[in-house]
Design a protein around this motif. Structure first.
Motif, short mmCIF file in Angstrom:
data_model
loop_
_atom_site.label_atom_id
_atom_site.label_comp_id
_atom_site.label_asym_id
_atom_site.label_seq_id
_atom_site.Cartn_x
_atom_site.Cartn_y
_atom_site.Cartn_z
N TYR A 144 0.83 -1.21 0.00
CA TYR A 144 0.00 0.00 0.00
C TYR A 144 0.86 1.27 0.00
N HIS A 145 1.93 1.26 0.81
CA HIS A 145 2.76 2.46 0.91
C HIS A 145 3.64 2.66 -0.33
N LEU A 146 4.12 1.58 -0.91
CA LEU A 146 4.97 1.70 -2.10
C LEU A 146 4.15 1.83 -3.38
N MET A 147 2.99 1.19 -3.39
CA MET A 147 2.16 1.17 -4.61
C MET A 147 0.71 1.45 -4.26
N PRO A 148 0.39 2.67 -3.84
CA PRO A 148 -0.98 2.99 -3.42
C PRO A 148 -2.00 2.91 -4.54
N THR A 149 -1.55 3.07 -5.78
CA THR A 149 -2.45 2.95 -6.92
C THR A 149 -1.85 1.98 -7.94
N ARG A 150 -2.69 1.50 -8.84
CA ARG A 150 -2.24 0.49 -9.80
C ARG A 150 -1.16 1.03 -10.73
N ASP A 151 -1.24 2.30 -11.09
CA ASP A 151 -0.24 2.87 -12.00
C ASP A 151 1.12 3.03 -11.34
N LYS A 152 1.18 2.91 -10.00
CA LYS A 152 2.44 3.00 -9.28
C LYS A 152 3.18 1.66 -9.21
N GLU A 153 2.52 0.61 -9.63
CA GLU A 153 3.12 -0.72 -9.52
C GLU A 153 4.22 -0.90 -10.57
N THR A 154 5.41 -1.20 -10.09
CA THR A 154 6.54 -1.53 -10.96
C THR A 154 7.16 -2.82 -10.45
N ASN A 155 7.95 -3.46 -11.29
CA ASN A 155 8.59 -4.71 -10.87
C ASN A 155 9.56 -4.49 -9.71
N PHE A 156 10.26 -3.37 -9.72
CA PHE A 156 11.19 -3.09 -8.62
C PHE A 156 10.43 -2.93 -7.31
N ARG A 157 9.32 -2.23 -7.34
CA ARG A 157 8.54 -2.03 -6.12
C ARG A 157 7.89 -3.34 -5.66
N ARG A 158 7.47 -4.15 -6.59
CA ARG A 158 6.94 -5.47 -6.21
C ARG A 158 8.02 -6.30 -5.52
N PHE A 159 9.21 -6.30 -6.11
CA PHE A 159 10.33 -7.03 -5.52
C PHE A 159 10.67 -6.47 -4.14
N SER A 160 10.71 -5.17 -4.01
CA SER A 160 11.05 -4.54 -2.73
C SER A 160 10.00 -4.86 -1.67
N ALA A 161 8.74 -4.80 -2.02
CA ALA A 161 7.67 -5.10 -1.06
C ALA A 161 7.77 -6.54 -0.57
N GLY A 162 8.04 -7.47 -1.48
CA GLY A 162 8.18 -8.86 -1.09
C GLY A 162 9.38 -9.09 -0.19
N TYR A 220 14.25 -14.68 -2.34
CA TYR A 220 13.12 -15.62 -2.28
C TYR A 220 11.78 -14.88 -2.23
N ALA A 221 11.60 -14.08 -1.18
CA ALA A 221 10.33 -13.37 -1.05
C ALA A 221 10.18 -12.31 -2.14
N GLY A 222 11.31 -11.67 -2.51
CA GLY A 222 11.25 -10.65 -3.54
C GLY A 222 10.80 -11.20 -4.88
N VAL A 223 11.43 -12.27 -5.32
CA VAL A 223 11.07 -12.88 -6.61
C VAL A 223 9.67 -13.49 -6.54
N SER A 224 9.32 -14.08 -5.40
CA SER A 224 8.01 -14.69 -5.26
C SER A 224 6.89 -13.67 -5.44
N PHE A 225 6.97 -12.57 -4.70
CA PHE A 225 5.92 -11.55 -4.81
C PHE A 225 6.02 -10.76 -6.10
N LEU A 226 7.24 -10.59 -6.63
CA LEU A 226 7.40 -9.94 -7.93
C LEU A 226 6.68 -10.76 -9.01
N TRP A 253 4.35 -13.03 -8.59
CA TRP A 253 2.92 -13.04 -8.29
C TRP A 253 2.25 -11.75 -8.78
N GLY A 254 2.82 -10.63 -8.44
CA GLY A 254 2.22 -9.35 -8.83
C GLY A 254 2.27 -9.12 -10.33
N TYR A 255 3.40 -9.47 -10.95
CA TYR A 255 3.54 -9.24 -12.40
C TYR A 255 2.58 -10.12 -13.19
N LEU A 256 2.52 -11.41 -12.85
CA LEU A 256 1.67 -12.33 -13.60
C LEU A 256 0.19 -12.02 -13.41
#
Length: 329
Positions: A105-123, A212-218, A220-223
């Motif tokens: 939520y804090h890194l990607m509060p909206t859908r247009d804010k979602e990037t692969n780096f942020r997905r990896f970082s959140a995971g 592990y967690a970074g790639v997993s959630f990256l 998941w979010g990307y797909l």
């Protein structure tokens, strides 16, 4: 606009956080139960248990090792240490998924804010937070799973495991030129602060959790973003089958990226058993694996790792999503 504000407030509320954590904890327990026998065999392979090294390296070997455990100890042998696993996995998964929701939520509060780096970082952040609070129970689990029926040590309960780890002593061994021994400072800390003993292999775990967690959630979010529509699209909705498929792919990619770190931390975690007078350090463990098996040593048990992690991650993500839907998160 008002609906977005209310959704934001709800996601930051204690009720949302608790429900998110509950869904994640249940998901983790169910997923771990599904693969518990495979997890037991994988730990024996990774930690180089001498009784099971003859089975390591092949897919069939994993099943033969499982059959050996079943013949000697029955079903309970396949689930040795599982009670500690459940004791650990509920808070671990609850914290991980709960933290991911909040960090997301804090890194990607909206859908247009979602990037692969942020997905990896959140995971990665959520994985590190969860392992920080639950790591000692992971050491207990690995210790219990490492022991076999023929072992002379009676480390078959949580209390006995706690006592054994707490009373382990480290000494400086200066007469062995073949290995790098702990420095006096390291041994002093080891003996002076007993709680450090419950964090054997923690550095390897923390570093390994990043990919592990970074790639997993990256993954998941990307797909999900690539193949599933936004939640507002009523024509096509996420289904358990889609969640299972995406979770399986995410698990396979995460396992491949982080597996060497997992082998290293397993060796460090059982160090109190194989070398009770030593505090195995990161560099020493890496060298020992390289000398004995080369680069292949960092991937021992990877095939069974896929057998375990792919269904486990698929079930975990799917139950998490179903739980969130059920709880109205």
């Amino acid at each position: 606009m008002s609906s977005d504000v209310s959704a934001t407030r709800d996601q930051r509320s204690i009720h949302y956080i608790v429900r998110s954590g509950l869904a994640g904890g249940v998901a983790g327990c169910l997923a771990k139960t599904v693969v518990a026998p495979l997890d037991r065999v994988k730990i024996l392979f990774q930690a180089s248990n001498p009784e099971f090294q003859k089975y390591a390296g092949t897919w069939s070997g994993a099943f033969r090792a499982g059959a050996d455990i079943y013949q000697s100890s029955g079903v309970r042998g396949l689930f040795r240490g599982h009670s500690v696993t459940l004791l650990r996995i509920f808070p671990y998964a609850a914290i991980k998924y709960m933290a991911y929701d909040q960090v997301h939520y804090h890194l990607m509060p909206t859908r247009d804010k979602e990037t692969n780096f942020r997905r990896f970082s959140a995971g990665s952040i959520s994985g590190m937070i969860s392992v920080l609070f639950t790591y000692p129970l992971e050491v207990f689990r690995v210790r219990l799973a490492f022991h076999t029926k023929s072992s002379n040590q009676s480390n078959d309960s949580l209390l006995r495991s706690f006592k054994q780890i707490y009373h382990e002593k480290a000494i400086d061994i200066t007469h062995s030129p073949s290995t790098r021994t702990p420095t006096p400072k390291a041994s002093n800390y080891f003996n002076r602060y007993p709680m450090l003993k419950f964090y054997r292999g923690f550095s390897a775990t923390l570093i390994g959790m990043i990919p592990y967690a970074g790639v997993s959630f990256l993954s998941w979010g990307y797909l999900r973003a690539r193949f599933l529509p936004p939640p507002s699209d009523a024509k096509i909705k996420s289904t358990p089958v889609a969640d299972l498929a995406i979770g399986a792919v995410s698990g396979a990619m995460a396992q491949t990226a982080s597996y060497p770190f997992e082998v290293i931390r397993r060796r460090m975690q059982v160090g109190g058993i194989t070398q009770p007078d030593r505090w195995l350090q990161w560099g020493e463990t890496v060298r020992a694996i390289w000398v004995s098996s080369g680069w292949r040593g960092f991937y021992v048990g990877l095939s069974i790792g896929y057998l375990k992690v792919i269904p486990m991650t698929a079930v975990s993500f799917t139950v998490w999503q179903c739980g969130k839907r059920f709880l109205g998160v």
